[in-house]
Design an enzyme around this catalytic site. Structure first.
Site, PDB file in Angstrom:
ATOM      1  N   LYS A 141       0.825  -1.204   0.000  1.00 24.56           N
ATOM      2  CA  LYS A 141       0.000   0.000   0.000  1.00 24.56           C
ATOM      3  C   LYS A 141       0.871   1.271   0.000  1.00 24.56           C
ATOM      4  O   LYS A 141       0.447   2.312  -0.476  1.00 24.56           O
ATOM      5  CB  LYS A 141      -0.933   0.035   1.213  1.00 24.56           C
ATOM      6  CG  LYS A 141      -1.822  -1.190   1.389  1.00 24.56           C
ATOM      7  CD  LYS A 141      -3.129  -1.061   0.635  1.00 24.56           C
ATOM      8  CE  LYS A 141      -4.115  -2.186   0.938  1.00 24.56           C
ATOM      9  NZ  LYS A 141      -3.665  -3.568   0.776  1.00 24.56           N
TER      10      LYS A 141
HETATM   11  C1  LIG Z   1      -4.128  -4.687   0.070  1.00 26.40           C
HETATM   12  C2  LIG Z   1      -3.313  -5.939   0.001  1.00 26.40           C
HETATM   13  C3  LIG Z   1      -3.541  -6.938  -0.978  1.00 26.40           C
HETATM   14  C4  LIG Z   1      -4.688  -6.857  -1.967  1.00 26.40           C
HETATM   15  O1  LIG Z   1      -4.507  -5.875  -2.941  1.00 26.40           O
HETATM   16  P1  LIG Z   1      -5.745  -5.374  -3.830  1.00 26.40           P
HETATM   17  O2  LIG Z   1      -5.232  -4.241  -4.629  1.00 26.40           O
HETATM   18  O3  LIG Z   1      -6.803  -4.965  -2.849  1.00 26.40           O
HETATM   19  O4  LIG Z   1      -6.173  -6.531  -4.668  1.00 26.40           O
HETATM   20  C5  LIG Z   1      -2.708  -8.048  -1.000  1.00 26.40           C
HETATM   21  N1  LIG Z   1      -1.712  -8.184  -0.090  1.00 26.40           N
HETATM   22  C6  LIG Z   1      -1.459  -7.260   0.855  1.00 26.40           C
HETATM   23  C7  LIG Z   1      -0.359  -7.491   1.824  1.00 26.40           C
HETATM   24  C8  LIG Z   1      -2.240  -6.111   0.943  1.00 26.40           C
HETATM   25  O5  LIG Z   1      -1.987  -5.192   1.896  1.00 26.40           O
END
Ligand SMILES: *Cc1c(COP(=O)(O)O)cnc(C)c1O
Length: 493
Positions: A114
């Site tokens: 993120k």
């Molecule tokens: C948010 C997240 C995901 C999923 O990503 P999306 O864009 O919502 O599909 C996968 N792994 C981790 C560690 C995340 O923080």
């Protein structure tokens, strides 16, 4: 370049990138998409190969955010992806076994992917306020079950004209997550625990967003509310960059020749990350297929296989919690791209009323040309972590392990291409489960799992998570959900 809503059939709401970023969601409830996808030729890609991540990011973003100058974008990318914030580089690519390559997106301040978007989006928003003539300051409100809140706090801290307030359920986040938020630095941040669960916090935030009286009172103080939601275009656009960057690195490492196709595998929740990869393909990046990886919550696996999205099913809590999801909001962007706004609006209406929808044959065929869905249960996740470490010395987190298992299932059945796997979190972010998986033992507690994992594997605890229990606690408040509006108002002063 203009943006319009995924549900808008007559183009009445067309806005600039800055406006789309400031607004978040379109007025009809749809998501913003660019009117056209810029193209990236092989010679464009070739020109990026010898550039840094920061330069690659500024180039790619400038194709989408045409109302931002290249200088502005370069300045923001320099600040967001600095060596200080991403120790060792923003998105390094590492071979796991010569076939699957791990695109490590977790070297940022909160050790999860993120950060790749949330480090730059606040800077884009700050400029958007200026570009749209906005005189007021923005207050970002976030309800979090842990990870997004911390990543947003790190991204927005000390950004001009913006303040951020995060609510989390007092008993709904882990001890490390609580410490991460309680020790948050920055002069424009506030963190508040809520008695109750995540739904209580989220419902409280939604109510505040919908409250006209709060909006007016805040407006009188020169403030408007905004969200850091993953459906914002300002979070999606920066995610396109690292797939282009990974391709450049594959060529640079002589793993492929320029123009040769790769496959991309993404551990998926909200469908944002994998959709960003799909946009990269639409631009011209040589990607053959996408592997959408799910854990035991395999609604997307079923959807991609059958064409029916059905949220009426059991929800499981797993060791890859960021993928525990029943509604993948960014899937709406894929539907729009493949089927157009009219059908998308109809599918979303069906989803809202019945909890399900079924694609027509034409749209389903387009999905089949690009996407494969695979899933992986808890046992297989743990086994993948242990075997990958034992055999290749590569330690991956629980989400990346789901992706790796799915990439291998896919490769066994279909592919001879090399596969880029989005690695979405540091193994230390989920130290408890990773330690158990790799050692067969149970850590003493959640905090000691970090040191025990480090000792067992001979790898280092990332700096943002090291000695987190020794930092100054800044936020200790716990309130009832009913007191959230008053708390928001007091943060406005
Ligand atoms: C948010 C997240 C995901 C999923 O990503 P999306 O864009 O919502 O599909 C996968 N792994 C981790 C560690 C995340 O923080």
């Amino acid at each position: 370049m203009n943006y319009s809503s995924t549900r808008c059939t007559n183009n009445q709401e067309r806005v600039s990138a800055a406006q789309a970023i400031k607004q978040g969601l379109a007025n009809d409830g749809g998501l913003f998409m660019p009117d056209s996808i810029p193209s990236l030729s092989l010679s464009d890609i070739e020109n990026l190969i010898d550039k840094s991540y920061i330069e690659r990011a500024a180039e790619i973003l400038s194709l989408f955010l045409t109302d931002y100058t290249k200088e502005e974008l370069l300045e923001d990318c320099k600040a967001a992806y600095s060596e200080e914030r991403f120790v060792g580089g923003a998105a390094p690519l590492k071979s796991i076994d010569g076939k699957v390559f791990s695109l490590e997106l977790w070297h940022g301040p909160t050790c999860a992917f993120k950060d790749m978007a949330l480090q730059i989006m606040p800077r884009l928003l700050c400029r958007a306020l200026e570009k749209t003539g906005e005189k007021r300051d923005a207050m970002i409100l976030v309800a979090t079950s842990g990870d997004t809140g911390k990543a947003a706090l790190e991204g927005y801290r000390d950004i001009d004209k913006i303040r951020i307030k995060v609510f989390y359920p007092v008993d709904g986040v882990s001890r490390v997550q609580k410490l991460q938020m309680a020790t948050q630095i920055g002069k424009n941040v506030d963190v508040c625990a809520i008695h109750g669960n995540f739904d209580d916090a989220q419902t409280g935030v939604k109510k505040i967003f919908a409250d006209a009286k709060i909006a007016k009172d805040l407006n009188d103080k020169g403030i408007f509310l905004s969200s850091a939601n993953s459906i914002n275009w300002g979070r999606l656009a920066p995610q396109i960059v690292y797939y282009v960057s990974a391709y450049c690195d594959m060529v640079k490492m002589s793993e492929i020749k320029l123009g040769e196709k790769i496959d991309v595998c993404v551990p998926t929740g909200n469908f944002g990350n994998i959709f960003a990869a799909y946009i990269a393909k639409m631009m011209g990046l040589p990607i053959e297929k996408f592997v959408c990886a799910s854990n035991k919550n395999n609604i997307l696996t079923d959807f991609l296989a059958t064409g029916t999205y059905d949220r009426n099913r059991k929800f499981y809590t797993t060791m890859s919690p960021s993928m525990d999801i029943l509604i993948s909001s960014n899937l709406e962007r894929l539907l729009y791209t493949l089927a157009g706004a009219e059908k998308t609006a109809a599918y979303m209406k069906e989803l809202n009323t019945t909890g399900k929808y079924t694609l027509d044959a034409e749209t389903k065929a387009k999905i089949d040309e690009n996407f494969y869905g695979y899933c992986c249960d808890e046992e297989d996740t743990a086994k993948t972590i242990r075997e990958t470490f034992d055999k290749y010395g590569y330690l991956c987190d629980t989400h990346t392990a789901v992706g790796l298992s799915c990439a291998r299932q896919y490769a066994a059945e279909h592919s001879t291409n090399k596969i880029v796997l989005a690695s979405t979190a540091s193994p230390y972010k989920f130290a408890n489960d990773v330690f158990s998986a790799v050692s067969g033992k149970t850590a003493t507690d959640e905090l000691s799992a970090l040191t025990e994992l480090s000792a067992y594997t001979g790898t280092d605890i990332p700096a943002p998570l090291a000695e987190i229990d020794k930092r100054e606690i800044r936020f200790t408040k716990t309130i009832n959900a009913t007191d959230m509006p008053a708390d928001v108002m007091s943060f406005a002063d």
